[in-house]
Design a protein around this motif. Structure first.
Motif, PDB file in Angstrom:
ATOM      1  N   LEU A 157      49.568  59.708   8.724  1.00 27.36           N
ATOM      2  CA  LEU A 157      50.433  59.519  10.133  1.00 27.36           C
ATOM      3  C   LEU A 157      49.872  60.281  11.250  1.00 27.36           C
ATOM      4  O   LEU A 157      49.427  59.682  12.331  1.00 27.36           O
ATOM      5  N   ILE A 158      49.438  61.522  10.899  1.00 27.71           N
ATOM      6  CA  ILE A 158      48.880  62.406  12.206  1.00 27.71           C
ATOM      7  C   ILE A 158      47.660  61.823  12.442  1.00 27.71           C
ATOM      8  O   ILE A 158      47.460  61.745  13.775  1.00 27.71           O
ATOM      9  N   PRO A 159      46.710  61.825  11.503  1.00 31.46           N
ATOM     10  CA  PRO A 159      45.238  61.286  12.062  1.00 31.46           C
ATOM     11  C   PRO A 159      45.405  59.915  12.943  1.00 31.46           C
ATOM     12  O   PRO A 159      44.716  59.666  13.905  1.00 31.46           O
ATOM     13  N   THR A 160      46.425  58.980  12.466  1.00 36.47           N
ATOM     14  CA  THR A 160      46.518  57.824  13.106  1.00 36.47           C
ATOM     15  C   THR A 160      47.110  57.914  14.489  1.00 36.47           C
ATOM     16  O   THR A 160      46.638  57.139  15.455  1.00 36.47           O
ATOM     17  N   VAL A 161      48.021  58.595  14.873  1.00 36.58           N
ATOM     18  CA  VAL A 161      48.672  59.059  16.003  1.00 36.58           C
ATOM     19  C   VAL A 161      47.484  59.887  16.883  1.00 36.58           C
ATOM     20  O   VAL A 161      47.366  59.366  18.123  1.00 36.58           O
ATOM     21  N   LEU A 162      46.926  60.469  16.320  1.00 33.47           N
ATOM     22  CA  LEU A 162      45.667  60.965  17.009  1.00 33.47           C
ATOM     23  C   LEU A 162      44.803  60.216  17.643  1.00 33.47           C
ATOM     24  O   LEU A 162      44.218  60.293  18.760  1.00 33.47           O
ATOM     25  N   TYR A 164      38.151  66.102  18.052  1.00 30.86           N
ATOM     26  CA  TYR A 164      37.732  67.271  17.436  1.00 30.86           C
ATOM     27  C   TYR A 164      38.989  67.709  16.508  1.00 30.86           C
ATOM     28  O   TYR A 164      38.625  67.916  15.449  1.00 30.86           O
ATOM     29  N   LEU A 165      40.297  67.752  16.978  1.00 25.51           N
ATOM     30  CA  LEU A 165      41.268  68.237  16.286  1.00 25.51           C
ATOM     31  C   LEU A 165      41.694  67.167  15.165  1.00 25.51           C
ATOM     32  O   LEU A 165      42.060  67.481  14.029  1.00 25.51           O
ATOM     33  N   ARG A 166      41.467  66.009  15.384  1.00 30.28           N
ATOM     34  CA  ARG A 166      41.638  64.910  14.253  1.00 30.28           C
ATOM     35  C   ARG A 166      40.624  65.098  13.315  1.00 30.28           C
ATOM     36  O   ARG A 166      40.984  65.078  11.995  1.00 30.28           O
ATOM     37  N   ALA A 167      39.378  65.238  13.631  1.00 33.61           N
ATOM     38  CA  ALA A 167      38.354  65.626  12.558  1.00 33.61           C
ATOM     39  C   ALA A 167      38.609  66.768  11.536  1.00 33.61           C
ATOM     40  O   ALA A 167      38.551  66.757  10.406  1.00 33.61           O
ATOM     41  N   LYS A 168      39.094  67.831  12.344  1.00 34.46           N
ATOM     42  CA  LYS A 168      39.301  69.077  11.648  1.00 34.46           C
ATOM     43  C   LYS A 168      40.539  68.814  10.710  1.00 34.46           C
ATOM     44  O   LYS A 168      40.670  69.263   9.458  1.00 34.46           O
ATOM     45  N   GLN A 190      39.310  66.941   7.761  1.00 34.12           N
ATOM     46  CA  GLN A 190      38.617  67.633   6.894  1.00 34.12           C
ATOM     47  C   GLN A 190      39.323  68.800   6.031  1.00 34.12           C
ATOM     48  O   GLN A 190      39.331  68.815   4.790  1.00 34.12           O
ATOM     49  N   ARG A 191      40.512  69.199   6.825  1.00 36.16           N
ATOM     50  CA  ARG A 191      41.499  70.085   5.834  1.00 36.16           C
ATOM     51  C   ARG A 191      42.145  69.315   4.673  1.00 36.16           C
ATOM     52  O   ARG A 191      42.397  69.717   3.744  1.00 36.16           O
ATOM     53  N   ASP A 192      42.481  67.846   5.166  1.00 34.15           N
ATOM     54  CA  ASP A 192      43.313  67.054   4.128  1.00 34.15           C
ATOM     55  C   ASP A 192      42.413  67.022   2.675  1.00 34.15           C
ATOM     56  O   ASP A 192      42.653  66.979   1.747  1.00 34.15           O
ATOM     57  N   ARG A 193      40.939  66.816   3.335  1.00 33.97           N
ATOM     58  CA  ARG A 193      39.954  66.542   2.116  1.00 33.97           C
ATOM     59  C   ARG A 193      39.849  67.650   1.200  1.00 33.97           C
ATOM     60  O   ARG A 193      39.614  67.656   0.089  1.00 33.97           O
ATOM     61  N   SER A 194      39.527  68.779   1.756  1.00 31.83           N
ATOM     62  CA  SER A 194      39.647  69.993   1.256  1.00 31.83           C
ATOM     63  C   SER A 194      40.809  70.522   0.327  1.00 31.83           C
ATOM     64  O   SER A 194      40.641  70.941  -0.617  1.00 31.83           O
TER      65      SER A 194
END
Length: 57
Positions: free
Chosen positions: A3-8, A43-47, A50-54
Motif C-alpha cells: 500500500l505505502i509504495p503504491t500510494v507514494l 527517494y522516500l519510496r525507494a528507501k 529497500q527497507r522492506d527487502r532487507s
C-alpha cells in the motif's frame, strides 16, 4: 500489493502532473518546487522498498 509504495507512486504522478500544468501557465517557481517534491517522494519510496527487502531477506 504494498500500500505505502503504491500510494507514494501515485503522489509522484500527481506532483508531476501539477508541475507540468504550472509550467504551462508560467508559474515556474511553484512548478520547480513540485518537481523537487516529486524527487524527494521518489527517494522516500525507494528507501521504503529497500527497507522492506532487507526485512524479507
Amino acid at each position: 500489493m504494498k500500500l505505502i509504495p503504491t500510494v507514494l507512486a501515485l503522489v509522484v504522478v500527481a506532483l508531476f502532473v501539477i508541475a507540468l500544468y504550472l509550467m504551462t501557465v508560467g508559474n515556474l517557481a511553484v512548478a520547480g518546487a513540485s518537481f523537487l517534491s516529486a524527487s524527494i517522494v521518489i527517494y522516500l519510496r525507494a528507501k521504503w522498498l529497500q527497507r522492506d527487502r532487507s526485512k524479507a531477506g
